[in-house]
Write a protein that holds these residues in place. Structure first.
Motif, PDB file in Angstrom:
ATOM      1  N   ILE A 492       0.840  -1.207   0.000  1.00  0.00           N
ATOM      2  CA  ILE A 492       0.000   0.000   0.000  1.00  0.00           C
ATOM      3  C   ILE A 492       0.869   1.249   0.000  1.00  0.00           C
ATOM      4  N   VAL A 493       1.893   1.262   0.860  1.00  0.00           N
ATOM      5  CA  VAL A 493       2.775   2.435   0.945  1.00  0.00           C
ATOM      6  C   VAL A 493       3.509   2.653  -0.370  1.00  0.00           C
ATOM      7  N   ASP A 494       4.049   1.585  -0.957  1.00  0.00           N
ATOM      8  CA  ASP A 494       4.787   1.712  -2.222  1.00  0.00           C
ATOM      9  C   ASP A 494       3.903   2.280  -3.325  1.00  0.00           C
ATOM     10  N   ALA A 495       2.704   1.740  -3.450  1.00  0.00           N
ATOM     11  CA  ALA A 495       1.807   2.175  -4.525  1.00  0.00           C
ATOM     12  C   ALA A 495       1.434   3.643  -4.384  1.00  0.00           C
ATOM     13  N   ASN A 496       1.183   4.063  -3.167  1.00  0.00           N
ATOM     14  CA  ASN A 496       0.733   5.449  -2.971  1.00  0.00           C
ATOM     15  C   ASN A 496       1.886   6.443  -3.014  1.00  0.00           C
ATOM     16  N   ILE A 497       3.090   6.038  -2.624  1.00  0.00           N
ATOM     17  CA  ILE A 497       4.242   6.937  -2.721  1.00  0.00           C
ATOM     18  C   ILE A 497       4.536   7.266  -4.177  1.00  0.00           C
ATOM     19  N   THR A 498       4.469   6.261  -5.062  1.00  0.00           N
ATOM     20  CA  THR A 498       4.710   6.536  -6.484  1.00  0.00           C
ATOM     21  C   THR A 498       3.661   7.502  -7.038  1.00  0.00           C
ATOM     22  N   THR A 499       2.415   7.349  -6.616  1.00  0.00           N
ATOM     23  CA  THR A 499       1.371   8.281  -7.077  1.00  0.00           C
ATOM     24  C   THR A 499       1.613   9.677  -6.529  1.00  0.00           C
ATOM     25  N   LEU A 500       2.086   9.763  -5.284  1.00  0.00           N
ATOM     26  CA  LEU A 500       2.398  11.075  -4.705  1.00  0.00           C
ATOM     27  C   LEU A 500       3.525  11.763  -5.467  1.00  0.00           C
ATOM     28  N   ILE A 501       4.504  10.997  -5.912  1.00  0.00           N
ATOM     29  CA  ILE A 501       5.609  11.580  -6.693  1.00  0.00           C
ATOM     30  C   ILE A 501       5.079  12.168  -7.996  1.00  0.00           C
ATOM     31  N   ILE A 502       4.191  11.437  -8.666  1.00  0.00           N
ATOM     32  CA  ILE A 502       3.601  11.948  -9.913  1.00  0.00           C
ATOM     33  C   ILE A 502       2.796  13.213  -9.640  1.00  0.00           C
ATOM     34  N   ALA A 503       2.026  13.213  -8.545  1.00  0.00           N
ATOM     35  CA  ALA A 503       1.233  14.403  -8.197  1.00  0.00           C
ATOM     36  C   ALA A 503       2.139  15.600  -7.923  1.00  0.00           C
ATOM     37  N   ALA A 504       3.273  15.363  -7.267  1.00  0.00           N
ATOM     38  CA  ALA A 504       4.213  16.460  -6.991  1.00  0.00           C
ATOM     39  C   ALA A 504       4.786  17.028  -8.278  1.00  0.00           C
ATOM     40  N   ILE A 505       5.117  16.143  -9.230  1.00  0.00           N
ATOM     41  CA  ILE A 505       5.648  16.610 -10.524  1.00  0.00           C
ATOM     42  C   ILE A 505       4.592  17.433 -11.258  1.00  0.00           C
ATOM     43  N   LEU A 506       3.342  16.978 -11.238  1.00  0.00           N
ATOM     44  CA  LEU A 506       2.258  17.731 -11.879  1.00  0.00           C
ATOM     45  C   LEU A 506       2.100  19.110 -11.242  1.00  0.00           C
ATOM     46  N   PHE A 507       2.232  19.173  -9.915  1.00  0.00           N
ATOM     47  CA  PHE A 507       2.062  20.454  -9.223  1.00  0.00           C
ATOM     48  C   PHE A 507       3.187  21.424  -9.555  1.00  0.00           C
ATOM     49  N   VAL A 508       4.412  20.917  -9.613  1.00  0.00           N
ATOM     50  CA  VAL A 508       5.563  21.789  -9.859  1.00  0.00           C
ATOM     51  C   VAL A 508       5.611  22.263 -11.302  1.00  0.00           C
ATOM     52  N   LEU A 509       5.344  21.384 -12.241  1.00  0.00           N
ATOM     53  CA  LEU A 509       5.511  21.707 -13.655  1.00  0.00           C
ATOM     54  C   LEU A 509       4.223  22.147 -14.337  1.00  0.00           C
ATOM     55  N   GLY A 510       3.071  21.878 -13.731  1.00  0.00           N
ATOM     56  CA  GLY A 510       1.800  22.164 -14.391  1.00  0.00           C
ATOM     57  C   GLY A 510       1.344  23.591 -14.217  1.00  0.00           C
ATOM     58  N   SER A 511       0.327  23.985 -15.006  1.00  0.00           N
ATOM     59  CA  SER A 511      -0.291  25.303 -14.884  1.00  0.00           C
ATOM     60  C   SER A 511      -1.450  25.223 -13.896  1.00  0.00           C
ATOM     61  N   GLY A 512      -2.269  26.284 -13.828  1.00  0.00           N
ATOM     62  CA  GLY A 512      -3.317  26.382 -12.828  1.00  0.00           C
ATOM     63  C   GLY A 512      -4.242  25.185 -12.739  1.00  0.00           C
ATOM     64  N   PRO A 513      -4.959  24.770 -13.828  1.00  0.00           N
ATOM     65  CA  PRO A 513      -5.868  23.624 -13.739  1.00  0.00           C
ATOM     66  C   PRO A 513      -5.159  22.328 -13.355  1.00  0.00           C
ATOM     67  N   VAL A 514      -3.953  22.123 -13.894  1.00  0.00           N
ATOM     68  CA  VAL A 514      -3.204  20.907 -13.571  1.00  0.00           C
ATOM     69  C   VAL A 514      -2.800  20.915 -12.101  1.00  0.00           C
ATOM     70  N   LYS A 515      -2.436  22.094 -11.587  1.00  0.00           N
ATOM     71  CA  LYS A 515      -2.107  22.194 -10.158  1.00  0.00           C
ATOM     72  C   LYS A 515      -3.314  21.822  -9.301  1.00  0.00           C
ATOM     73  N   GLY A 516      -4.517  22.272  -9.719  1.00  0.00           N
ATOM     74  CA  GLY A 516      -5.723  21.927  -8.967  1.00  0.00           C
ATOM     75  C   GLY A 516      -5.956  20.424  -8.937  1.00  0.00           C
ATOM     76  N   PHE A 517      -5.733  19.763 -10.060  1.00  0.00           N
ATOM     77  CA  PHE A 517      -5.846  18.307 -10.105  1.00  0.00           C
ATOM     78  C   PHE A 517      -4.837  17.662  -9.169  1.00  0.00           C
ATOM     79  N   ALA A 518      -3.585  18.153  -9.194  1.00  0.00           N
ATOM     80  CA  ALA A 518      -2.534  17.576  -8.353  1.00  0.00           C
ATOM     81  C   ALA A 518      -2.842  17.749  -6.869  1.00  0.00           C
ATOM     82  N   VAL A 519      -3.390  18.914  -6.484  1.00  0.00           N
ATOM     83  CA  VAL A 519      -3.695  19.165  -5.071  1.00  0.00           C
ATOM     84  C   VAL A 519      -4.761  18.199  -4.571  1.00  0.00           C
ATOM     85  N   THR A 520      -5.889  18.091  -5.311  1.00  0.00           N
ATOM     86  CA  THR A 520      -6.955  17.194  -4.862  1.00  0.00           C
ATOM     87  C   THR A 520      -6.496  15.740  -4.885  1.00  0.00           C
TER      88      THR A 520
END
Length: 554
Positions: A492-520
């Motif tokens: 469970i931890v491994d699966a969710n950590i990888t998803t968190l890494i992807i969400a962090a990349i989306l937040f850092v590199l994405g624009s406004g709507p993509v950041k909103g997706f990454a936050v939620t």
């Protein structure tokens, strides 16, 4: 043994209740929103009316009142993409440099001869001297006004590009200084636009830089793009200039450093003014709507100490002479100086109503844009379209929620019921966290929530399947449940950590709507792991302690 300490149980229940309490105001959105607006208005103005009191009392003050802010695509509002005309700043820098250079060169007039400003392209200052053989000395004086560029990319370069030819010195900003100036201009424009929008109390605007010289402005809840342009599209450049003459010809010939501007409230009247201002709006400290001696709308303003000193010195030396109050290249007033004004305050009056006086005060108080904003794109999104998006998101979330519950209950029976209850708590906690941090929910954010609904039960599936495997080894039900949670933890931890890494990349590199997706998505991952590992476990342990079954069926 299958057990959870009492303090852990209290902590788990407390976290769930806290999250649900902060999510609760979103069920009464309009009432809580009216309460928050009334509280903010009363605190800001100190004025209480029956309507404000009724709105404030419409929601108990002791309850949480944070809401999930709705983005532009859900609430409706205005969208603008503006381009900052950075070249205007180059011209302003050269115009501001000329009075200082003129004084420095005039001190050596005996050597240099006559000094005058020649006609040159915008952003270029060209100075001619009488004695061409003394041009090196003039260049030396001009170099004294050049500073080293402090950025890493401009290290070793000067702020001014100085060239000598014939009897003239040509001055303009160097390329390194232009790059620094461009960045500073965009940052200043961003801050001023943000202040102007905040002044009128709009909710959660999106104001961000796009590319090298563009600004994206999205303001939910505002009436139209035209209304937003009226608020931020004006440079509100206020200056106080010397009046050199008055006439009716807009094309009258003027010398270098002079300009002809129209009167704002007198058609056919034009003023010739000195282009170098005595005081600028940047030296204002405050501007408030008021009334003049005739009860007509006006704006009272006050200078900072530097502006007050310059304004006082100018008015003391020019009693009996007119001076122009210039706003956005229009002379809104040209009073005659009756006496020295040393108090550092004054008043702007003219043909304006109270709404225009209030808007002018907002613009002046927020400060002048350093350069004009040219709008390349503008859109108005109606609230009906936003409501359609909310309704569609609500239907999608409900369908996904029901489908997941049905699958879990059919697959895992009573344990599926526990997972479904945890899923409902998880949804409430997502909105609770979003409300606590004041996040803005957009349509991509709703997509993130719907995705979380599907992902939230993954951890439960891993745990339940592991419990099934442990039951096949003839272990008792208590030991099977305990080992099921322990052995599923790493997956469970491994699966969710990888998803968190992807969400962090989306937040850092994405624009406004993509950041909103990454936050939620990020909030949903954290809350779903919590509810899957601890809330469902607490329900399972509580049921097992009460029922004491000899066998369990997963």
């Amino acid at each position: 043994m299958l057990q959870i300490d009492r303090w852990k149980r209290i902590l788990i229940i407390g976290i769930c209740l806290l999250g649900l309490a902060y999510a609760m105001p979103n069920l009464f959105y309009k009432r809580v929103e009216a309460h928050n607006d009334a509280v903010a208005t009363i605190e800001k103005t100190g004025v209480t009316t029956p309507e404000l009191i009724a709105a404030r009392d419409g929601w108990p003050g002791w309850l949480p009142s944070g809401l999930v802010n709705l983005g532009l695509d859900l609430r409706g509002g205005a969208h603008l993409l503006g381009e900052v005309q950075v070249a205007e700043v180059y011209k302003a820098r050269m115009d501001a440099l000329w009075p200082e250079l003129r004084r420095a060169l005039a001190d050596e007039r005996a050597t240099l001869g006559a000094v005058r400003r020649a006609i040159a392209p915008e952003g270029v200052l060209k100075i001619e001297i009488g004695n061409a053989d003394q041009l090196p000395r003039a260049v030396e004086i001009v170099r004294g006004f050049s500073d080293p560029v402090t950025t890493l990319s401009g290290a070793g370069q000067s702020s001014l590009d100085i060239r000598a030819e014939g009897n003239a010195v040509t001055i303009q900003l160097s390329e390194a200084e232009k790059a620094v100036t461009d960045d500073r201009t965009i940052q200043q424009s961003l801050e001023i636009v943000r202040r102007r929008v905040d002044e009128v109390g709009t909710r959660e605007p999106t104001i961000m830089r796009q590319g090298s010289d563009r600004i994206l402005i999205q303001v939910p809840g505002i009436g139209s793009a035209a209304e937003l342009k009226a608020l931020i599209g004006t440079t509100a450049k206020l200056t106080f200039n010397s009046v050199l003459g008055t006439g009716g010809d807009p094309d009258a010939r003027v010398g270098p450093g002079q300009v002809v501007l129209p009167a704002a409230d007198q058609e056919g009247v034009y003023y010739t003014i000195d282009d170098s201002p005595v005081v600028t709006g940047e030296e204002l400290t405050d501007a408030l709507p008021s009334t003049d001696q005739n009860g007509m709308p006006s704006v009272d303003f006050r200078f900072n100490p530097s502006g007050a000193r310059k304004f006082g010195a100018y008015t003391s030396a020019n009693v009996g002479q007119p001076f122009a109050i210039v706003l956005d290249d229009q002379v809104i007033s040209a009073p005659v100086i009756r006496q020295a004004i040393t108090t550092g305050s004054g008043q702007i009056s003219g043909s304006m109503d109270f709404a225009e006086a209030n808007r002018l005060a907002v613009l002046l108080r927020a400060g002048a844009l350093p350069a004009e904003l040219t709008f390349l794109e503008e859109r108005t999104i109606g609230p009906e379209l936003g409501q359609d998006s909310i309704d569609a998101g609500r239907v999608a979330s409900a369908v996904g929620f029901v489908a997941v519950i049905a699958l879990m209950v059919l697959s895992y029976g009573l344990f599926g019921v526990f997972a479904s209850i945890a899923l409902a708590i998880n949804m409430g906690m997502i909105f609770g966290v979003l409300s606590m941090i004041g996040a803005t929910l957009t349509l991509p954010g709703i997509a993130g929530i719907v995705l979380t609904i599907g992902m939230a039960v993954d951890a439960n599936v891993l745990v339940f399947e592991r419990i099934r495997e442990e039951l096949r080894t003839a272990r008792g039900p208590a030991r099977a449940i305990e080992l099921g949670y322990e052995k599923a933890m790493s997956a469970i931890v491994d699966a969710n950590i990888t998803t968190l890494i992807i969400a962090a990349i989306l937040f850092v590199l994405g624009s406004g709507p993509v950041k909103g997706f990454a936050v939620t998505l990020t909030i949903g991952i954290v809350t779903s792991v919590f509810t899957a590992l601890w809330v469902t476990r607490l329900m399972t342990v509580t049921w097992f302690e009460r029922a004491r079954p000899r066998q369990i069926e997963v």
